[in-house]
Design a protein around this motif. Structure first.
Motif, PDB file in Angstrom:
ATOM      1  N   VAL A 139       6.506   6.179  11.248  1.00 19.16           N
ATOM      2  CA  VAL A 139       5.376   7.051  10.970  1.00 19.16           C
ATOM      3  C   VAL A 139       4.930   7.721  12.267  1.00 19.16           C
ATOM      4  CG1 VAL A 139       4.557   5.729   8.979  1.00 19.16           C
ATOM      5  CG2 VAL A 139       3.729   5.156  11.239  1.00 19.16           C
ATOM      6  N   ARG A 191       2.111   4.756   1.064  1.00 21.77           N
ATOM      7  CA  ARG A 191       2.043   5.522   2.314  1.00 21.77           C
ATOM      8  C   ARG A 191       2.523   6.930   2.039  1.00 21.77           C
ATOM      9  NH1 ARG A 191       1.224   2.406   7.246  1.00 21.77           N
ATOM     10  NH2 ARG A 191       1.279   4.496   8.102  1.00 21.77           N
ATOM     11  N   ASP A 232       2.703   9.212   4.838  1.00 17.42           N
ATOM     12  CA  ASP A 232       3.040   9.773   6.146  1.00 17.42           C
ATOM     13  C   ASP A 232       4.367   9.256   6.703  1.00 17.42           C
ATOM     14  OD1 ASP A 232       2.162   7.176   6.496  1.00 17.42           O
ATOM     15  OD2 ASP A 232       0.955   7.620   8.259  1.00 17.42           O
ATOM     16  N   LYS A 261       0.839  -1.197   0.000  1.00 16.73           N
ATOM     17  CA  LYS A 261       0.000   0.000   0.000  1.00 16.73           C
ATOM     18  C   LYS A 261       0.876   1.249   0.000  1.00 16.73           C
ATOM     19  CE  LYS A 261      -3.916  -1.976   2.422  1.00 16.73           C
ATOM     20  NZ  LYS A 261      -4.841  -1.822   3.540  1.00 16.73           N
TER      21      LYS A 261
END
Length: 84
Positions: free
Chosen positions: A56, A41, A43, A39
């Protein structure tokens, strides 16, 4: 094709914090993407491909210097330059 030649190679360990020894300012002139466990990301504060982790922010919690508290997540890390 000249843009590809001008992009520096992505390092194994990178941080967005300018005070970190793993910060490379030339890389942040380009848009990079990080895919963690399949996935995308947006952040991520720091990553290490070789050890398989990202850091994170942990919610809204701040440390005593006003920076977000970071948690380390382990998994598969892929880093790439985003296409414009």
């Amino acid at each position: 094709m000249s843009e590809e030649a001008s992009k520096p190679p992505l390092p194994d360990h990178l941080s967005i914090d300018p005070r970190s020894p793993h910060h490379v300012a030339a890389i942040f002139e380009h848009d990079i993407g990080i895919r963690f466990n399949g996935k995308d990301r947006f952040d991520v504060e720091e990553y290490c491909i070789g050890e398989g982790w990202i850091k994170v922010p942990a919610g809204r919690a701040l440390d005593r210097h006003g920076k977000p508290l970071l948690i380390k997540l382990k998994g598969q890390v892929e880093v790439f330059y985003r296409e414009p």
